[in-house]
Design a protein around this motif. Structure first.
Motif, mmCIF file in Angstrom:
data_model
loop_
_atom_site.group_PDB
_atom_site.id
_atom_site.type_symbol
_atom_site.label_atom_id
_atom_site.label_comp_id
_atom_site.label_asym_id
_atom_site.label_seq_id
_atom_site.Cartn_x
_atom_site.Cartn_y
_atom_site.Cartn_z
ATOM 1 N N LYS A 11 49.314 17.856 -45.714
ATOM 2 C CA LYS A 11 49.778 18.827 -46.947
ATOM 3 C C LYS A 11 48.760 18.896 -48.047
ATOM 4 N N LEU A 12 48.287 20.161 -48.616
ATOM 5 C CA LEU A 12 47.741 20.104 -49.673
ATOM 6 C C LEU A 12 48.084 19.898 -50.995
ATOM 7 N N ARG A 13 49.340 20.138 -50.976
ATOM 8 C CA ARG A 13 49.695 20.830 -52.489
ATOM 9 C C ARG A 13 50.724 18.824 -52.674
ATOM 10 N N LEU A 61 42.251 16.306 -45.360
ATOM 11 C CA LEU A 61 41.942 17.619 -44.606
ATOM 12 C C LEU A 61 40.980 17.313 -43.710
ATOM 13 N N SER A 62 39.788 16.756 -43.893
ATOM 14 C CA SER A 62 38.651 16.823 -42.806
ATOM 15 C C SER A 62 39.641 16.782 -41.770
ATOM 16 N N VAL A 63 40.453 15.236 -42.360
ATOM 17 C CA VAL A 63 41.076 14.543 -40.417
ATOM 18 C C VAL A 63 42.130 15.032 -39.874
ATOM 19 N N PHE A 64 43.024 15.642 -41.302
ATOM 20 C CA PHE A 64 43.914 16.069 -40.484
ATOM 21 C C PHE A 64 44.190 17.221 -40.850
ATOM 22 N N LEU A 94 52.840 4.208 -52.658
ATOM 23 C CA LEU A 94 54.040 4.596 -52.669
ATOM 24 C C LEU A 94 53.708 6.264 -52.723
ATOM 25 N N ALA A 95 52.800 6.380 -52.655
ATOM 26 C CA ALA A 95 53.146 8.349 -52.382
ATOM 27 C C ALA A 95 53.388 8.476 -51.727
ATOM 28 N N TYR A 96 52.739 7.999 -50.829
ATOM 29 C CA TYR A 96 52.935 8.258 -48.249
ATOM 30 C C TYR A 96 54.503 8.866 -48.845
ATOM 31 N N PHE A 97 55.986 7.568 -49.271
ATOM 32 C CA PHE A 97 57.138 7.773 -49.006
ATOM 33 C C PHE A 97 57.192 8.574 -50.370
ATOM 34 N N ILE A 98 56.002 9.526 -51.252
ATOM 35 C CA ILE A 98 57.455 10.350 -51.621
ATOM 36 C C ILE A 98 56.891 12.425 -51.327
ATOM 37 N N SER A 111 49.191 27.763 -58.396
ATOM 38 C CA SER A 111 49.428 25.817 -58.817
ATOM 39 C C SER A 111 48.258 25.823 -58.222
ATOM 40 N N GLU A 112 48.088 26.074 -56.995
ATOM 41 C CA GLU A 112 46.743 24.444 -56.849
ATOM 42 C C GLU A 112 45.822 24.466 -57.874
#
Length: 430
Positions: A398-400, A256-259, A389-393, A345-346
Motif C-alpha cells: 500500500k502507498l501509505r 508499486l510497479s510490480v505489486f 522490520l518494516a514488513y512486519f509493521i 497526507s501522502e
C-alpha cells in the motif's frame, strides 16, 4: 558605526566571506530559475498526460535514473576524489577525466545489456503495449547517453569554481527542454516523445561542457591504467552500496510497479514533482560545498567546522521545505490537477522522507568527496534489516505503508552516515 564597519572590512576573512556570499547569491538565483523551469515542465507534463500515460512516464524516468546510477557505480566519486588532489595540473586532470569517461562507457554497455529485458517487462506489466514499450525504451537511449558524461564533465569547472559557465550551460539546457516539452506535449502527449524532449537538450549541453573543460584540462590525454586502478578501487568499495541504493532509493516506485496499480504509481510520480524543492539545495551544495570540502587539508578542526556548517544549512533548508508543505498543501496539490487533489497526507509523508533523505545523502556525499565510504556489506545488511522490520509493521503493498517505511529507512541512513562521517573526521590529523 563607521569604525566598526572598517574593522569588519579589515578582518583577514572579510574578502573571502564576501566573495563566497556573492557566489552563493549568484548560484542561488540561477538555481531558482533552473528549478522553476524544471518545475513548470514537470507540472505541465502531470496535468496534460492521462493518469495511465503518466504512470508509464514515472516508471520510465525511474528506470533511467537507476540505469545512470548503475553506469556511474561510484566512478564520479573516484574522479572527484582524484581530481581534488591534482586540480591545478591540466595534464593530470585530463588523465583523470579521460579515464573516468572511458570507464563509464564500458559500464554503460553492461548496464544497458542487463537492464533491457527488465525495462520492457515492467512497462508491459503496467499496461503498455509492445509498440509503446519499445518506443519508450528507444527514447531512453539518448537521455542515457547524455547522462554518461554530464556529471563527470562538471567536476573540473566545479573544482575551479567556474560557476558562471556551468550555469549558463544549465540554463540553455533547461530552456531547451522546456521549449521542446511545450512544442510536443499538446500534439504528442506520449511518454517516449517527452523523454526524447528531455534528452536531446542535454546532449547539446554536454558538447558545451567539453568546451568549458578545455580551459582547465588537457583534453588530449588518454586513459591512464594507474588512475583506472585507483578509480576502480573506489568503485569496488562502494559498488554494492550503489546497486543497493539504486534499487532501494526508488523502492516506492519498484514495489508499486510490480505489486501496485497504475493510479498509485502515477500519484507517487506526481507528488515527486515537488522534490524539485530539494533538488535546488542539492545542486547548490554539490556545486559549492562538495568540491571545496574535497580540496580541504586533512585537518580535524577544519573538517569538523565545514561539516557542521554544512549540516546547519541542510537542516535549515529541510525545515523551510516542510514549513511550506505544512502551510500550503491544498495549493501545492492544485498545481498537480484534480486527479491528485486528495493526497495531502501522502504529500506530507513523501516530502518528510525526501527531506531526511536529502540530509543523509548529502552528508554521505560530503565525506565521500574525500574518498571515504561505508563498508557496503554493513550498509546492505542494515537496509535489509529495516525492510524486514518494516514488513512486519506496515503493509508495503500500500502507498501509505511504503511511505512510512521510506521515512523509517531514511532516518536509519542519516544516523549511520553521521556516525561514519564524524568517526572519519575525528581520525584526521590535527
Amino acid at each position: 558605526m563607521n569604525w566598526s564597519l572598517d574593522k569588519i572590512k579589515q578582518h583577514q576573512h572579510f574578502d573571502k566571506s564576501l566573495n563566497f556570499i556573492k557566489l552563493i547569491s549568484i548560484v542561488g538565483s540561477t538555481e531558482v530559475i533552473l528549478k522553476l523551469i524544471g518545475f513548470v515542465s514537470g507540472i505541465l507534463i502531470v496535468r496534460m498526460l492521462p493518469v495511465q500515460e503518466y504512470a508509464l512516464y514515472t516508471l520510465a524516468n525511474t528506470m533511467l535514473g537507476t540505469l545512470v546510477m548503475f553506469t556511474d557505480s561510484g566512478i564520479s566519486n573516484g574522479v572527484m576524489a582524484l581530481s581534488g588532489k591534482v586540480w591545478k595540473d591540466p595534464k593530470k586532470l585530463g588523465e583523470v577525466l579521460a579515464t573516468g569517461l572511458d570507464l563509464r562507457k564500458k559500464f554503460a554497455f553492461i548496464a544497458l545489456t542487463v537492464s533491457t529485458p527488465i525495462i520492457i517487462y515492467l512497462l508491459l506489466k503496467n499496461n503498455a503495449s509492445w509498440l509503446s514499450a519499445v518506443l519508450i525504451f528507444l527514447s531512453l537511449i539518448p537521455a542515457f547517453y547524455a547522462a554518461l558524461s554530464d556529471s563527470l564533465l562538471e567536476i573540473t569547472p566545479k573544482l575551479h569554481q567556474d560557476i558562471s559557465s556551468l550555469q549558463k550551460n544549465q540554463l540553455r539546457v533547461g530552456f531547451g527542454r522546456l521549449l521542446l516539452v511545450i512544442l510536443t506535449i499538446f500534439i504528442f502527449p506520449w511518454t517516449f516523445v517527452l523523454i526524447l524532449a528531455s534528452g536531446i537538450p542535454q546532449i547539446y549541453g554536454n558538447s558545451k561542457l567539453k568546451i568549458i573543460n578545455k580551459k582547465f584540462v588537457d583534453s588530449h590525454q588518454k586513459p591512464d591504467p594507474v588512475i583506472r586502478k585507483e578509480i576502480l578501487k573506489i568503485v569496488t568499495r562502494i559498488l554494492p552500496n550503489i546497486i543497493f541504493y539504486a534499487l532501494s532509493g526508488q523502492i516506492v516506485i519498484w514495489i508499486l510497479s510490480v505489486f501496485g496499480n497504475s493510479t498509485d504509481l502515477a500519484s507517487i510520480g506526481a507528488l515527486g514533482r515537488f522534490a524539485a524543492l530539494m533538488a535546488f539545495f542539492t545542486t547548490i551544495s554539490g556545486t559549492l560545498f562538495l568540491p571545496r570540502f574535497s580540496r580541504l587539508a586533512d585537518d580535524k578542526e577544519i573538517l569538523l567546522r565545514y561539516f557542521s556548517f554544512f549540516q546547519l544549512i541542510l537542516f535549515l533548508a529541510a525545515g523551510f521545505i516542510m514549513l511550506i508543505v505544512f502551510l500550503f498543501p491544498a495549493q501545492m496539490l492544485w498545481l498537480l490537477g484534480a486527479s491528485y487533489s486528495s493526497l495531502s497526507s501522502e504529500l506530507f509523508l513523501i516530502m518528510l522522507s525526501n527531506c531526511i533523505g536529502l540530509i543523509a545523502a548529502m552528508s554521505g556525499n560530503l565525506i565521500g568527496s574525500r574518498g571515504h565510504f561505508l563498508n557496503p556489506i554493513f550498509v546492505i545488511a542494515l537496509n535489509l534489516g529495516t525492510v524486514i522490520l518494516a514488513y512486519f509493521i506496515w503493509d508495503l503493498t500500500k502507498l501509505r505503508g511504503i511511505l512510512y517505511y521510506s521515512i523509517f529507512n531514511q532516518c536509519f541512513s542519516l544516523l549511520v552516515n553521521y556516525i561514519f562521517s564524524f568517526s572519519v573526521i575525528i581520525r584526521a590529523k590535527k
